[in-house]
Design a protein around this motif. Structure first.
Motif, PDB file in Angstrom:
ATOM      1  N   ILE A  40      50.919  40.624  39.183  1.00  0.00           N
ATOM      2  CA  ILE A  40      52.176  41.364  38.201  1.00  0.00           C
ATOM      3  C   ILE A  40      53.404  40.642  39.441  1.00  0.00           C
ATOM      4  N   ALA A  41      53.144  40.538  40.635  1.00  0.00           N
ATOM      5  CA  ALA A  41      54.205  39.971  41.512  1.00  0.00           C
ATOM      6  C   ALA A  41      54.305  38.623  41.148  1.00  0.00           C
ATOM      7  N   LEU A  42      53.371  37.945  40.810  1.00  0.00           N
ATOM      8  CA  LEU A  42      53.501  36.463  40.631  1.00  0.00           C
ATOM      9  C   LEU A  42      54.084  36.161  39.233  1.00  0.00           C
ATOM     10  N   LEU A  43      53.989  37.256  38.169  1.00  0.00           N
ATOM     11  CA  LEU A  43      54.514  37.047  37.055  1.00  0.00           C
ATOM     12  C   LEU A  43      56.069  37.283  37.180  1.00  0.00           C
ATOM     13  N   SER A  44      56.390  38.180  37.921  1.00  0.00           N
ATOM     14  CA  SER A  44      57.734  38.738  38.096  1.00  0.00           C
ATOM     15  C   SER A  44      58.576  37.492  38.799  1.00  0.00           C
TER      16      SER A  44
END
Length: 200
Positions: A40-44
């Motif tokens: 999720i952090a990488l996607l953001s």
């Protein structure tokens, strides 16, 4: 305002909602694996970098004397939009198949990302939650190109801060009051403050 402090504030503005979302998920006793949190952090971060790169591509076609003011006004508009989305209560439950086309409803009721009601956000559900959390990073990333923010520094901050805030939020959610939902207006407020700072 110093460059380092401004960059940190900008990164915080587009990451702090992860803490509120994590708390609301924790309150519902829904879990996410460490791998899911990191994805999720990488996607953001990836969405921010992508939109910031597009903004830099557009920059040469915009009058530079007005670019920073346009970026600041855009941030204020984004902040107002997200505050409106957070304080607006959903009128009706969202059907599972509509979650993909109504990501803002996931921000209002994060537990809806647990589509199969398993008590664990996994698989494609991680993508649903990641896309919802990336809405403000997409908009802010494009605007950041006009106010002189280093996209790579902010991207790194977003990945790190989103991971930490989401993880801490989930773990502490069960211990906090449901009023933690009010923290969801903070990202919008920070974006408005940043926009106002750049306008002055």
């Amino acid at each position: 305002m110093g460059t380092v402090l401004f960059t940190f504030l900008f990164g915080l503005a587009v990451s702090v909602d992860s803490f509120g979302i994590g708390c609301m998920i924790g309150l519902k006793k829904i879990g996410i694996s460490q791998k899911g949190i990191f994805l999720i952090a990488l996607l953001s971060g990836g969405c921010f970098l992508l939109s910031a790169s597009f903004g830099q591509w557009v920059m040469p076609f915009i009058d530079q004397t007005h670019a920073e003011r346009l970026g600041a006004l855009a941030l204020i508009g984004i902040g107002l939009f997200f505050i409106f989305q957070y304080v607006k209560s959903p009128n009706e439950p969202v059907e599972d198949e509509k979650i993909w086309v109504q990501p803002t409803r996931v921000l209002q009721s994060p537990e809806t990302a647990d589509v199969d009601r398993s008590g664990q956000i996994k698989g494609m559900e991680v993508l649903i939650l990641g896309l919802a959390l990336s809405l403000d990073t997409l908009a802010a990333g494009f605007s950041s190109s006009f106010i002189g923010v280093d996209p790579f520094q902010v991207t790194g901050l977003i990945v790190i801060m989103t991971s930490i805030m989401l993880c801490v939020g989930i773990k502490s959610g069960a211990k906090l009051s449901k009023k933690v939902n009010n923290i969801s207006v903070l990202p919008g407020m920070l974006l408005i403050i940043i926009g106002l700072i750049k306008l002055v």
